[in-house]
Design an enzyme around this catalytic site. Sequence first.
Site, mmCIF file in Angstrom:
data_model
loop_
_atom_site.group_PDB
_atom_site.id
_atom_site.type_symbol
_atom_site.label_atom_id
_atom_site.label_comp_id
_atom_site.label_asym_id
_atom_site.label_seq_id
_atom_site.Cartn_x
_atom_site.Cartn_y
_atom_site.Cartn_z
ATOM 1 N N THR A 14 -58.086 -34.570 -12.744
ATOM 2 C CA THR A 14 -58.091 -35.034 -14.131
ATOM 3 C C THR A 14 -56.666 -35.051 -14.655
ATOM 4 O OG1 THR A 14 -60.261 -33.988 -14.427
ATOM 5 C CG2 THR A 14 -59.105 -34.666 -16.410
ATOM 6 N N LYS A 61 -60.047 -39.509 -15.108
ATOM 7 C CA LYS A 61 -60.654 -38.751 -14.024
ATOM 8 C C LYS A 61 -60.631 -39.598 -12.766
ATOM 9 C CE LYS A 61 -63.453 -35.691 -16.773
ATOM 10 N NZ LYS A 61 -64.758 -35.045 -16.961
ATOM 11 N N ASP A 107 -72.771 -28.924 -15.549
ATOM 12 C CA ASP A 107 -71.572 -28.079 -15.480
ATOM 13 C C ASP A 107 -71.232 -27.505 -16.858
ATOM 14 O OD1 ASP A 107 -69.605 -26.751 -14.111
ATOM 15 O OD2 ASP A 107 -68.148 -28.387 -14.215
#
Length: 525
Positions: free
Chosen positions: A48, A65, A163
Amino acid sequence: MSYCLNPSCPKPVNHPKSKLCKACGNKLLLHGRYHLVKGLGKGGFGATFLAADLALPGKPLCVIKQLRPNTDNPNFLSMARELFEREAKTLGRVGNHPQIPRLLDYFEDREQFYLIQEFVKGNNLQQEVKKEGVLNEAKARQVLKEVLIILRDIHAQKVIHRDIKPANIIRREIDDKLVLIDFGVVKNQVNSIGAGGSNQTAFTAFAVGTPGFAPPEQLAMRPVYASDVYALGVTCMYLMTGKAPKNMDCDPITGDIDWFKYAKVSDSFAEILTTMLEVAVKSRYKTAEEALRALDLENHVDSLSESMLSFPNTSEPPNTSISGRSRGGNSRRNISSSSRTSHTSVQSNSTSRYSRNSSSRTSVGNNNHTSASKVSNAPAKPVKITAEEILNAYASGRKDFGLKDISLQDLQKADLSDSKFHNSKLVRTNLQGADLSRTDFAHCDMRQAMLRNADMSKSFFKSCNLEGVDLRGTNLNNSNFKNTKLKGANLCGANLKDTNLTKEQIEEVKTNWMTIMPSGKRGFW
């Protein structure tokens, strides 16, 4: 400075005006418009970066990303390309939420895949804890509710984040709103295509969440909506303790994280977090919406309980005593902490009109009961007493606590074996780890009590209400459950050997493979 995107570049940092990387010769301007300022982080499947969009007025910052399929297989790259486009469309859909970064662009460049997202200025919750310290319960509740609302909205679009963790929740500087970031490992429940015949996408096959925050089913590549609920529960646990799950003890029987000793938390809020952190999916809140309802209901119940407890019981007669000894000739005893002494016992005065009915065993004489029943046919009302009074009475040799109200009291790890609590009220009482073996709980109201890891072997629960009780890891060997209400009780890891529990009762409770069933077999009837 300028940053090189080449994964194998030995020196990716370059002069701000450079067009080519001095170390590897790679072009520094991505897609003819994105000037990479610095790297933000690396993972197992990509990296990233913070970048400036030179094609827009003001050169606004954005987040890039880079997804790096670690293979030269053309078939895999073709599948990765198709799945990448599906992932991008999913991110574009959830990015319409005001608390999720917008997807600005996505493209492929030299067999690398890129997602361009809105940059959110602010600190993430992990940074906040390290800088300002842990959150108290009130602030943790606010975080929990706000993120649950975000999760509810993305789950409604059939998307699982996978996540959730403090580092992926940013407090936006401009308005203090929480923003959920890093959807690079989302799973689209509807449109996922199997990689090699499985149900996982090319990217989710590598990225399964963060160890310690991801629940077992997610690590086994079978994420569900409840997986995000679990991860958010671990996040709240971190916010209140400052400790990562790997730095906390784990219950060897149930597999649960033993985090309560690191944080000051109310029983009601702890109960919600405990349900979010259930290892077994069937015992956990299934969706963010379900957890939100529990949080709202808990706030309502707490307010109601406080308002009820703030008024004295004006119907209590003046000659009622909680102790066999009165002070200053006054037979009525104030049950506040200022009036407790080591002489306290839990025995009703012989003149009390709160005498037990004929179905209860009591220490009050039959004559008193007869006279009381002539006055009124109404059921006797439990007398409220404190945990300290219970312990003092037990230490002095008294074990009959029938018709008492011990709700909301903390008797954790207390030794109260061979006691009698018949017709008593123990709603949300904390008896975790207590010795309650050979104890009589007939006709008791014990809803939502904490009885985790307690010894309740050879106890008597006839006609007892155990709905919503936490009995994880509890020894209930040889106990009697005739006509007992158990709906919603948690018996994961409990020992139910040689009990008279019926199949109908077992179907109403939560169990797991560690539960010893009445037959003596683990997890099987």
